[in-house]
Design a protein around this motif. Structure first.
Motif, mmCIF file in Angstrom:
data_model
loop_
_atom_site.group_PDB
_atom_site.id
_atom_site.type_symbol
_atom_site.label_atom_id
_atom_site.label_comp_id
_atom_site.label_asym_id
_atom_site.label_seq_id
_atom_site.Cartn_x
_atom_site.Cartn_y
_atom_site.Cartn_z
ATOM 1 N N LYS A 128 -8.768 -1.634 -4.448
ATOM 2 C CA LYS A 128 -7.565 -1.283 -5.166
ATOM 3 C C LYS A 128 -6.646 -2.263 -5.412
ATOM 4 C CE LYS A 128 -6.577 3.528 -4.459
ATOM 5 N NZ LYS A 128 -6.084 4.101 -5.902
ATOM 6 N N SER A 160 -14.132 -1.498 1.554
ATOM 7 C CA SER A 160 -14.196 -1.447 0.276
ATOM 8 C C SER A 160 -14.511 -2.807 -0.497
ATOM 9 C CB SER A 160 -13.082 -0.780 -0.547
ATOM 10 O OG SER A 160 -12.036 -1.274 -0.514
ATOM 11 N N ASP A 215 -14.097 4.725 -11.496
ATOM 12 C CA ASP A 215 -13.235 4.829 -10.187
ATOM 13 C C ASP A 215 -13.650 6.080 -9.279
ATOM 14 O OD1 ASP A 215 -11.730 2.968 -11.680
ATOM 15 O OD2 ASP A 215 -10.353 4.590 -12.513
ATOM 16 N N MET A 263 -16.875 5.573 -1.209
ATOM 17 C CA MET A 263 -15.906 5.279 0.066
ATOM 18 C C MET A 263 -15.736 6.647 0.964
ATOM 19 S SD MET A 263 -15.750 2.055 -0.349
ATOM 20 C CE MET A 263 -14.994 1.949 1.395
ATOM 21 N N SER A 282 -9.341 3.724 2.972
ATOM 22 C CA SER A 282 -10.442 2.967 2.848
ATOM 23 C C SER A 282 -10.733 2.369 1.423
ATOM 24 C CB SER A 282 -11.823 3.870 3.209
ATOM 25 O OG SER A 282 -12.141 4.662 2.131
ATOM 26 N N THR A 283 -9.953 2.821 0.493
ATOM 27 C CA THR A 283 -10.056 2.377 -1.063
ATOM 28 C C THR A 283 -9.390 1.283 -1.247
ATOM 29 O OG1 THR A 283 -8.445 3.868 -1.897
ATOM 30 C CG2 THR A 283 -10.718 4.733 -1.569
ATOM 31 N N TYR A 284 -8.124 0.925 -0.307
ATOM 32 C CA TYR A 284 -7.093 -0.056 -0.822
ATOM 33 C C TYR A 284 -7.268 -1.457 -0.760
ATOM 34 C CZ TYR A 284 -3.288 3.236 -1.813
ATOM 35 O OH TYR A 284 -2.862 4.223 -2.613
ATOM 36 N N ALA A 305 -12.298 9.750 -2.962
ATOM 37 C CA ALA A 305 -12.764 9.352 -1.829
ATOM 38 C C ALA A 305 -12.221 10.777 -0.677
ATOM 39 C CB ALA A 305 -12.267 8.268 -1.074
ATOM 40 N N GLY A 364 -8.646 7.152 -4.865
ATOM 41 C CA GLY A 364 -8.258 7.513 -3.421
ATOM 42 C C GLY A 364 -8.491 9.122 -3.326
ATOM 43 N N GLY A 379 -14.979 5.978 -5.779
ATOM 44 C CA GLY A 379 -14.330 6.897 -4.573
ATOM 45 C C GLY A 379 -15.346 7.741 -3.972
ATOM 46 N N TYR A 383 -9.085 1.832 -9.444
ATOM 47 C CA TYR A 383 -10.433 1.604 -8.901
ATOM 48 C C TYR A 383 -10.285 1.118 -7.644
ATOM 49 C CZ TYR A 383 -15.000 -0.363 -8.489
ATOM 50 O OH TYR A 383 -16.297 -0.792 -8.003
ATOM 51 N N PRO A 384 -10.766 2.081 -6.438
ATOM 52 C CA PRO A 384 -11.629 3.467 -6.395
ATOM 53 C C PRO A 384 -10.528 4.438 -6.612
ATOM 54 C CG PRO A 384 -11.886 2.486 -4.444
ATOM 55 C CD PRO A 384 -11.083 1.298 -5.215
#
Length: 258
Positions: free
Chosen positions: A126, A39, A204, A211, A121-123, A163, A160, A208, A157-158
């Protein structure tokens, strides 16, 4: 299933992931940590507070506040629950068959694994930006009050949830192309539920979806994922035959999302 702490200990330093969302008690995903979409490369920063994009976020938040306690708000509260079997139930009407651990174990397990890959994948972003969630910024509530203390420490953001929800929609549509419109519409509404809940900003949710789509694109080159797609298509055909004329109870969901 992995706990959030176990997941955190296995993440690559590149992602700098600290998984603080209480929902993330995860089944093993398809992807190694190093193979997750990054991300930090795919997304920019969240909107600045003086930007037109943030004004759009505020407009969406205010519109959502106007439907609090409505049928749509109650559906958003159900969508907030990522503990299985609730996500499987949330996508059953769109798929056209009941997604259950006993009767459709391949599809059920795929959804659990997708939650891991898409959610994690968002962390990177984040944790880099630690964006404050709308309910926290405005000292308001959400549709899941019990989660609010933990969500305050989990970057907005983003999203999860979004996603995962978009990944579910894309993969289920791959399994059952005949229901692709219904599944994609459900994936969109699932993400919008985060705005309705006042748990995420619109931007966000938009990020998501990026992602979620990136995760599904990456999964196409995984042999285990492709094998599960084939097995899930066969399982779906059997489920249609077994369930036959048994009708799903979709009236409440359809009314809420209409």
């Amino acid at each position: 299933m992995l706990s959030a702490g176990q997941v955190q200990s296995q993440l690559s330093p590149q992602l700098e992931a600290k998984v603080t969302d209480p929902h993330f008690k995860l089944a093993p995903g398809y992807l190694k940590q190093a193979d997750l979409p990054d991300s930090l490369l795919l997304l920019g920063a969240p909107p600045a507070k003086d930007s037109a994009a943030f004004a759009r976020d505020e407009e969406a938040r205010q519109a959502a506040a106007a439907i609090k306690e409505s049928a749509r708000w109650l559906q958003a509260r159900q969508d907030a629950d990522l503990v299985f079997p609730r996500p499987a139930q949330n996508y059953s009407c769109a798929l056209g068959v009941k997604i259950e651990e006993a009767s459709t174990p391949v599809i059920y397990r795929m959804m659990q694994r997708l939650l891991t890959d898409a959610g994690l994948s968002t962390y990177g972003v984040k944790n880099k930006y630690q964006r404050v969630r709308p309910f926290a910024l405005h000292q308001e509530g959400t549709c899941t009050p019990g989660d609010e203390d933990l969500l305050r420490n989990d970057g907005s953001y983003p999203s999860g949830h979004t996603a995962a929800g978009w990944a579910w929609a894309l993969v289920l549509a791959q399994i059952n192309p005949e229901r692709s419109n219904e599944l994609l519409a459900r994936g969109l509404s699932f993400g919008q539920s985060r705005v309705v809940c006042n748990a995420h900003w619109q931007s966000d949710v938009d990020a998501g979806r990026v992602m979620g789509a990136a995760t599904v694109a990456r999964l196409q080159s995984e042999a285990a994922f492709q094998a599960d797609i084939l097995a899930a298509q066969q399982e779906l055909a059997r489920a249609k035959t077994i369930q036959g004329n048994e009708r799903l109870n979709c009236a409440v969901e359809s009314a809420a999302l209409s």
